[in-house]
Design an enzyme around this catalytic site. Structure first.
Site, PDB file in Angstrom:
ATOM      1  N   SER A 203       1.020  -1.138   0.033  1.00 20.32           N
ATOM      2  CA  SER A 203      -0.153  -0.070   0.084  1.00 20.32           C
ATOM      3  C   SER A 203       0.732   1.193  -0.036  1.00 20.32           C
ATOM      4  O   SER A 203       2.088   1.254   0.368  1.00 20.32           O
ATOM      5  CB  SER A 203      -0.998  -0.088   1.317  1.00 20.32           C
ATOM      6  OG  SER A 203      -0.066   0.208   2.469  1.00 20.32           O
TER       7      SER A 203
ATOM      8  N   GLY B 160       4.162   2.180   2.125  1.00 19.85           N
ATOM      9  CA  GLY B 160       5.379   2.756   1.369  1.00 19.85           C
ATOM     10  C   GLY B 160       5.793   4.117   1.689  1.00 19.85           C
ATOM     11  O   GLY B 160       6.865   3.982   1.728  1.00 19.85           O
TER      12      GLY B 160
ATOM     13  N   GLU C  97       7.224  -0.248  -4.659  1.00 20.16           N
ATOM     14  CA  GLU C  97       6.175  -0.628  -5.719  1.00 20.16           C
ATOM     15  C   GLU C  97       4.775  -0.459  -4.923  1.00 20.16           C
ATOM     16  O   GLU C  97       4.220  -1.440  -4.256  1.00 20.16           O
ATOM     17  CB  GLU C  97       6.226  -1.771  -6.441  1.00 20.16           C
ATOM     18  CG  GLU C  97       5.309  -2.366  -7.431  1.00 20.16           C
ATOM     19  CD  GLU C  97       5.286  -3.818  -7.731  1.00 20.16           C
ATOM     20  OE1 GLU C  97       4.347  -4.331  -8.139  1.00 20.16           O
ATOM     21  OE2 GLU C  97       6.815  -3.938  -8.195  1.00 20.16           O
TER      22      GLU C  97
ATOM     23  N   CYS D 148      -3.265  -3.711  -8.191  1.00 21.91           N
ATOM     24  CA  CYS D 148      -2.946  -2.324  -8.158  1.00 21.91           C
ATOM     25  C   CYS D 148      -3.154  -1.543  -9.302  1.00 21.91           C
ATOM     26  O   CYS D 148      -3.111  -0.352  -9.385  1.00 21.91           O
ATOM     27  CB  CYS D 148      -1.448  -2.330  -7.672  1.00 21.91           C
ATOM     28  SG  CYS D 148      -0.325  -3.145  -8.755  1.00 21.91           S
TER      29      CYS D 148
END
Length: 485
Positions: free
Chosen positions: A221, A225, A243, A278
């Site tokens: 998430s 991050g 990422e 995502c």
């Protein structure tokens, strides 16, 4: 025995964690999380193993990794079954994930040679050499939505380059990682080259703050991050690759072509994996007018027929549940919030028991300030627009930048779109969730820190070493001014 440290399977000394099947709430895995001391032991084991692993010729490392690939292929159904039980994803879909793991290994081997090659040339009597060297110990944080494929996309490039690894998978999918680590063990990976620590937030914090790691590869998430980004901001000695997610726009042109094909592309973009990719489309921009109206009517009709069920159901589902009951409630609450802000549900997402949520489509055109949030589930926001320029401007109105797409048969529209859109993955007339394994996977803004995974992971699993070499020291024909020998 839930942790793999220095080649041994050991029990955790921390709190008990469970993996609950999201489609029936049964406990499918249980164990004790790793403590800070156990995390430090895993990092120490990786550091010790690094000394010998990096000395191995690339070909020797490749042999072990290809042996692992063969074992993954041989155990595809077993891996897929475990992923389905932990995530609820349809069995047909999790089998493709196991297959993607094998494919990513071949891509990573090619990427190592193409992205981090050994090069030599002569220049002015000097031999100029480019080498690449591993960073050291890499911490890998895996997500729950692709618990096999996505960590694999970081672990394999790291190992090929000569690094060692400490893996901390999502606490929601620990079983998958345990099964895969046992395949690495079976493949003959030396002790300590990969270490597995299971746990939730405390375990993750211990690993991220461990002094012995040289880099951290994170998939998850944006919130987590960004915490890691702040934590690492003052530590330039450690490599951080993030990422993260996206609030991904999909623009439907007035020239969208055949209606059924456009609807299929939208469905695949928004509702595959129950919206838990995502790259899934979160915002759909549809032109004002009759064609757009009819497209939405048909989209709702098709979305109503989507089969939602447990992964092994006789009537094969397209969608499974959300990863947890809490995740399902998050989607329903997000829908309620959008309705309160002025959104009109064209197809209302509903709870179907346990963690199941049916597809939701909401017209958010009249929402004055659309929240810039990633709704990680089957909730699609529709916004109507007048011109393509307006649609692109709206599409770019996000802090994220992972994926975007245009459905259009007009080449000039595509040229405009690809020139002005801000995203790392930009597709035309294809689902947003489609990405090539040998292309970069990532994007600007809150979607990451410009270190895309997949093929390009080789770039940050090794650092370049530039050398200027000669067989012996030499005295030039003319000394530098002011120097006498």
């Amino acid at each position: 025995m839930t942790h793999w440290i220095a080649g041994d399977w050991v029990s955790g000394h921390g709190e008990t964690i469970q993996s609950l099947s999201p489609y029936n709430s049964n406990v499918v895995w249980q164990g004790e999380s790793a403590t800070k001391d156990q995390v430090e032991s895993a990092v120490s084991a990786a550091r010790h193993a690094f000394i010998e692993w990096k000395k191995q010729p690339f070909e020797a490392r490749q042999v072990i990794i290809e042996r692992f690939a063969a074992l993954v292929k041989e155990n595809t159904d077993k891996i897929a079954e475990v992923i389905s039980k932990e995530t609820g994803k349809p069995f047909w879909e999790t089998k493709t994930e196991a297959g993607a793991m094998v494919g990513k290994i071949a891509i990573s081997i090619r990427a190592y040679h193409e992205r981090t090659p050994h090069k030599e040339r002569e220049a002015a009597g000097n031999k100029i050499v480019l080498r690449h060297r591993p960073l050291g110990v890499m911490a890998v944080f895996g997500p729950y939505n692709f618990p096999g494929h996505l960590p694999n996309g970081h672990i394999v490039p790291a190992l090929l380059a000569g690094n060692t690894v400490v893996l901390k998978p999502s606490e929601q999918t620990p079983w998958t990682s345990e099964v895969i680590m046992k395949l690495w063990q079976q493949a003959g990976l030396p002790n300590g080259v990969i270490n597995l620590v299971q746990g939730a937030r405390e375990t993750g914090e211990a690993l991220a703050s461990a002094k012995g790691i040289d880099g951290l590869l994170f998939t998850g998430s944006a919130n987590t991050g960004h915490i890691l980004h702040r934590q690492f901001s003052g530590d330039t000695g450690k490599m951080l690759a993030l990422e993260m997610g996206g609030n991904n726009p999909m623009v439907i042109s007035k020239s969208f072509g055949e209606q059924e094909a456009a609807v299929y592309t939208i469905i695949q973009s928004a509702f595959i994996s129950a919206g838990q990719r995502c790259t899934c489309a979160r915002r759909l921009y549809v032109p004002i007018g009759k064609a757009g109206d009819e497209l939405l009517v048909r989209l709702v009709e098709v979305a109503k027929t989507i089969v939602v069920d447990q992964p092994f159901a006789e009537n094969t589902p397209f969608m499974g549940p959300q990863i947890s009951i809490a995740a399902a409630e998050f989607i329903l609450n997000a829908q309620k919030n959008l309705q309160d802000l002025g959104g009109e549900s064209l197809l209302e997402a509903k709870s179907l028991g346990h963690a199941f949520v049916s597809p939701g489509i909401i017209d958010a055109t009249n929402v004055a300030e659309l929240p810039d949030e990633e709704y990680f589930g089957p909730l699609l926001q529709v916004v109507r627009y007048e011109t393509l320029e307006e649609a692109v401007e709206l599409a770019n109105d996000t802090r994220y930048g992972l994926s975007a797409g245009l459905v259009s048969t007009d080449d000039s529209e595509w040229e405009y779109f690809v020139e002005h859109i801000r995203a790392g993955i930009v597709n035309r007339n294809r689902q947003l969730t489609g990405a090539s394994g040998d292309a970069p996977f990532g994007g600007p803004g809150a979607s990451g820190n410009m270190k895309p995974s997949a093929y390009y992971a080789a770039d940050y699993c090794a650092y370049p070493m530039a050398s200027m070499e000669g067989d012996a020291c030499e005295i030039p024909a003319q000394l530098s001014p002011g120097l006498t020998l």
